[in-house]
Design a protein around this motif. Structure first.
Motif, PDB file in Angstrom:
ATOM      1  N   GLN A 269      -9.625   6.502  53.720  1.00 27.73           N
ATOM      2  CA  GLN A 269      -9.946   5.836  52.220  1.00 27.73           C
ATOM      3  C   GLN A 269      -9.510   6.910  51.130  1.00 27.73           C
ATOM      4  OE1 GLN A 269     -10.908   2.582  51.563  1.00 27.73           O
ATOM      5  NE2 GLN A 269     -10.417   3.180  49.402  1.00 27.73           N
ATOM      6  N   TRP A 270      -9.816   8.072  51.371  1.00 25.27           N
ATOM      7  CA  TRP A 270      -9.486   9.173  50.145  1.00 25.27           C
ATOM      8  C   TRP A 270      -7.865   9.108  50.013  1.00 25.27           C
ATOM      9  CZ3 TRP A 270      -6.865  13.476  50.659  1.00 25.27           C
ATOM     10  CH2 TRP A 270      -6.712  14.475  49.561  1.00 25.27           C
ATOM     11  N   ARG A 272      -5.933   6.817  50.530  1.00 25.97           N
ATOM     12  CA  ARG A 272      -5.453   5.735  49.994  1.00 25.97           C
ATOM     13  C   ARG A 272      -5.597   5.657  48.392  1.00 25.97           C
ATOM     14  NH1 ARG A 272      -8.725   2.150  52.890  1.00 25.97           N
ATOM     15  NH2 ARG A 272      -7.120   2.006  54.373  1.00 25.97           N
ATOM     16  N   ASP A 273      -6.730   5.997  48.088  1.00 29.84           N
ATOM     17  CA  ASP A 273      -7.160   6.093  46.757  1.00 29.84           C
ATOM     18  C   ASP A 273      -6.172   6.990  45.752  1.00 29.84           C
ATOM     19  OD1 ASP A 273      -9.320   4.249  47.091  1.00 29.84           O
ATOM     20  OD2 ASP A 273     -10.716   5.923  47.145  1.00 29.84           O
ATOM     21  N   ARG A 277      -3.555   6.364  42.817  1.00 31.37           N
ATOM     22  CA  ARG A 277      -3.487   7.110  41.509  1.00 31.37           C
ATOM     23  C   ARG A 277      -2.204   7.502  41.243  1.00 31.37           C
ATOM     24  NH1 ARG A 277      -8.884   8.334  42.953  1.00 31.37           N
ATOM     25  NH2 ARG A 277      -8.122  10.431  43.720  1.00 31.37           N
TER      26      ARG A 277
END
Length: 302
Positions: A269-270, A272-273, A277
């Protein structure tokens, strides 16, 4: 310069046309495959009614000719759709070839135009033209923004590779978790074997994912982001599973797998985030670069 600009814009137009046509061709191939399958089914229906058990039953019911006429009409309509779509696909492929041929003749257009702009820029700056100061500032800003665009694109590609690698780890861990759940409810040695196999595969995938994360980390440093993502170790111990197999050890194993899976999911998830950005920032920088290039071209052609 005007001629070179026209050639460059035509090349840009042809590249966009090529991309759009390529998408249309892919979609046309998929649609044609569906239509050909539909035609095959319709022809099978006709064949069954022309002879075989379906024909015998239709004769007994007294509606064979009516059904045969209907199936033949449906097959003819399906064949017409296939023929029409094949013709459309052929035209699309011809359009793509024509665009490629024309684009090949314009392959040097962007380079020629860039060289002409650069030459005029040098002349204006060295000649003390009123536009010289703004052009010099624009050149420095363009160099910086262009480098930022490239670095963000490289970081985003590395992030996608890391995300894909983490996906492989998660799939193996999810499978191991399912086997572990089965094991807690009496799966026995078979469940143990499947679980161990999936954990070993997850461990191997985790090493590849960690290498991808290391590359991603280095690319992030180029865009000013400091990060050291690290995956947890996948526990593949087998001795306890084999010699002390009971509900307590099964629960412990299951918890270990779940904890590892949760950590990998969190890292995924990190990634992906951060990737989202990076993509957003890349779009901003690309828009800024486009604006600067337009202003530079305006000054040079004014």
């Amino acid at each position: 310069m005007r001629d070179a600009a026209a050639r460059m814009h035509q090349a840009d137009h042809l590249r966009r046309l090529r991309e759009a046509t390529a998408e249309q061709i892919q979609q046309a191939h998929r649609t044609l495959a569906d239509l050909e399958l539909e035609l095959s089914l319709e022809e099978d229906d006709v064949t069954r009614l022309e002879g075989g058990l379906s024909a015998v039953l239709a004769r007994l019911l007294g509606n064979r000719e009516e059904r045969l006429d209907r199936e033949r009409a449906e097959a003819a309509a399906a064949r017409q759709r296939v023929d029409g779509h094949r013709a459309r696909l052929s035209r699309l492929e011809a359009d793509a070839r024509a665009a490629e041929d024309e684009l090949a003749g314009l392959a040097t257009a962007p380079k020629e135009y860039a060289e002409l702009l650069a030459e005029k820029e040098r002349q204006l700056i060295s000649g003390g033209d009123a536009r010289a100061r703004e052009l010099a500032d624009l050149g420095a800003t363009l160099d910086r923004v262009t480098a930022d665009v490239r670095e963000h694109a490289e970081a985003h590609r590395a992030g996608r590779a890391a995300h894909d690698a983490l996906g492989h780890v998660l799939r193996h861990l999810n499978s191991a978790r399912n086997a572990s759940t089965w094991d807690m409810f009496g799966g026995g040695l078979i469940a143990d074997s499947i679980e161990h196999n999936r954990l070993s595969a997850a461990d191997e995938a985790a090493w590849r994912a960690q290498r991808a994360l290391d590359v991603f980390s280095r690319e992030l440093a180029d865009v000013g982001v400091s990060a050291r993502p690290h995956l947890p170790q996948v526990d593949t111990r087998w001795f306890v599973d084999t010699f002390f197999d009971n509900i307590i050890t099964d629960v412990i194993k299951h918890q270990r797998i779940e904890n590892t899976r949760a950590e990998v999911a969190k890292t995924t998830q990190w990634v992906r985030d951060v990737g989202a950005r990076l993509q957003a920032r890349h779009a901003e920088l690309s828009a800024e670069r486009k604006r600067l290039l337009a202003r530079r071209e305006e000054l040079l052609r004014g």
